[in-house]
Design a protein around this motif. Sequence first.
Motif, PDB file in Angstrom:
ATOM      1  N   GLY A 250       0.796  -1.227   0.000  1.00 35.05           N
ATOM      2  CA  GLY A 250       0.000   0.000   0.000  1.00 35.05           C
ATOM      3  C   GLY A 250       0.823   1.268   0.000  1.00 35.05           C
ATOM      4  N   GLY A 251       2.042   1.206  -0.525  1.00 35.46           N
ATOM      5  CA  GLY A 251       2.882   2.398  -0.548  1.00 35.46           C
ATOM      6  C   GLY A 251       3.751   2.466  -1.789  1.00 35.46           C
ATOM      7  N   SER A 252       4.333   3.634  -2.009  1.00 34.74           N
ATOM      8  CA  SER A 252       5.213   3.825  -3.146  1.00 34.74           C
ATOM      9  C   SER A 252       6.318   4.810  -2.752  1.00 34.74           C
ATOM     10  CB  SER A 252       4.419   4.309  -4.365  1.00 34.74           C
ATOM     11  OG  SER A 252       5.228   4.321  -5.523  1.00 34.74           O
ATOM     12  N   VAL A 253       6.652   5.718  -3.659  1.00 31.49           N
ATOM     13  CA  VAL A 253       7.818   6.581  -3.482  1.00 31.49           C
ATOM     14  C   VAL A 253       7.764   7.376  -2.182  1.00 31.49           C
ATOM     15  CG1 VAL A 253       9.075   8.551  -4.440  1.00 31.49           C
ATOM     16  CG2 VAL A 253       8.207   6.765  -5.965  1.00 31.49           C
ATOM     17  N   ARG A 254       6.721   8.163  -2.007  1.00 31.03           N
ATOM     18  CA  ARG A 254       6.653   9.075  -0.861  1.00 31.03           C
ATOM     19  C   ARG A 254       6.622   8.331   0.460  1.00 31.03           C
ATOM     20  NH1 ARG A 254       7.888  12.111   2.205  1.00 31.03           N
ATOM     21  NH2 ARG A 254       7.328  14.280   2.519  1.00 31.03           N
ATOM     22  N   CYS A 255       5.945   7.189   0.481  1.00 31.10           N
ATOM     23  CA  CYS A 255       5.869   6.420   1.710  1.00 31.10           C
ATOM     24  C   CYS A 255       7.252   5.976   2.195  1.00 31.10           C
ATOM     25  CB  CYS A 255       5.006   5.175   1.497  1.00 31.10           C
ATOM     26  SG  CYS A 255       3.241   5.501   1.356  1.00 31.10           S
ATOM     27  N   CYS A 256       8.184   5.825   1.267  1.00 31.52           N
ATOM     28  CA  CYS A 256       9.521   5.341   1.609  1.00 31.52           C
ATOM     29  C   CYS A 256      10.447   6.437   2.122  1.00 31.52           C
ATOM     30  CB  CYS A 256      10.171   4.703   0.378  1.00 31.52           C
ATOM     31  SG  CYS A 256       9.390   3.160  -0.161  1.00 31.52           S
ATOM     32  N   ILE A 257       9.997   7.695   2.094  1.00 30.34           N
ATOM     33  CA  ILE A 257      10.906   8.798   2.369  1.00 30.34           C
ATOM     34  C   ILE A 257      10.345   9.725   3.449  1.00 30.34           C
ATOM     35  CG2 ILE A 257      12.079  10.815   1.367  1.00 30.34           C
ATOM     36  CD1 ILE A 257      11.602   9.317  -1.400  1.00 30.34           C
ATOM     37  N   ALA A 258      11.088   9.868   4.524  1.00 32.47           N
ATOM     38  CA  ALA A 258      10.783  10.887   5.526  1.00 32.47           C
ATOM     39  C   ALA A 258      11.649  12.104   5.210  1.00 32.47           C
ATOM     40  CB  ALA A 258      11.092  10.374   6.927  1.00 32.47           C
ATOM     41  N   GLU A 259      11.019  13.188   4.852  1.00 33.77           N
ATOM     42  CA  GLU A 259      11.781  14.383   4.476  1.00 33.77           C
ATOM     43  C   GLU A 259      12.296  15.090   5.718  1.00 33.77           C
ATOM     44  OE1 GLU A 259      11.298  18.362   1.659  1.00 33.77           O
ATOM     45  OE2 GLU A 259       9.709  16.852   1.744  1.00 33.77           O
TER      46      GLU A 259
END
Length: 262
Positions: A250-259
């Motif tokens: 249930g995730g993709s690019v943004r889910c993998c990255i904490a800015e």
Amino acid sequence: MCAPEFFTVGYAINPWMDPGTTVDVELAVKQWTRLRETLVDLGHTVHVMQAQPGLPDMVFAANGAFSVEGVVYGARFRHPQRSAEADHHKAFYAEQKSWRFVAPTEVNEGEGDFAYLPGRLGGLVLAGHGFRTDLRAHAEVQVVLGRAVLSLQLTDPRFYHLDVALAALDDHTITYYPGAFAEPTRQILRNAFPDAVVADEEDALAFGLNLISDGKHAVLNSEATGLAAKLRAAGYEPVPVELSELKKGGGSVRCCIAELRG
């Protein structure tokens, strides 16, 4: 970021997860590594958290906290399957020694439900609610970060987090899928962001909105070709990456990255 070395789909806490799904962990790590390399190639620094056995969703690092100018509002997960992740994120920020970490009292899932536009109102937090983050956390994050908060109600369970329905493209501009939101929220978004890049359902379902942008490059799921074309027409440079294995969770690019906003 956090590598998916222990990634699996062993439970279902969103409509995309099927515990019967087979996950190719080797491919998941390969795709995640390519995402990390893409960010580095674009000139960004990437810190990597240590993955933990028994916490398969730690790869979705965005959910662990929300940071603005060195202040970190920690996460408190809705589902018990992910609750232990919060302490690992807290420890990560403590190790950096340059962040002020604030533990939450309200349920929230970090950047999964918070986006930030520094060019609006001296810094505007867009905050989602409806499935994971409690509405009371919006008031709490406003106090912790000292920023205005605009609450946005999600109503389609397929878009259970704000970051699969909306993304910041630069300091002022967003892209979003209207169908993910309640009608009053749609009206708010139309009025507040008349220049937004509006996505259609096909690209939203392809996790196209689960992107990260540095104001010039928009790194997004390679399946969202229609949204990529819209972003290019709006002056951004789409950078497609394939994350087929992580989509199973249930995730993709943004889910993998904490800015990390220092």
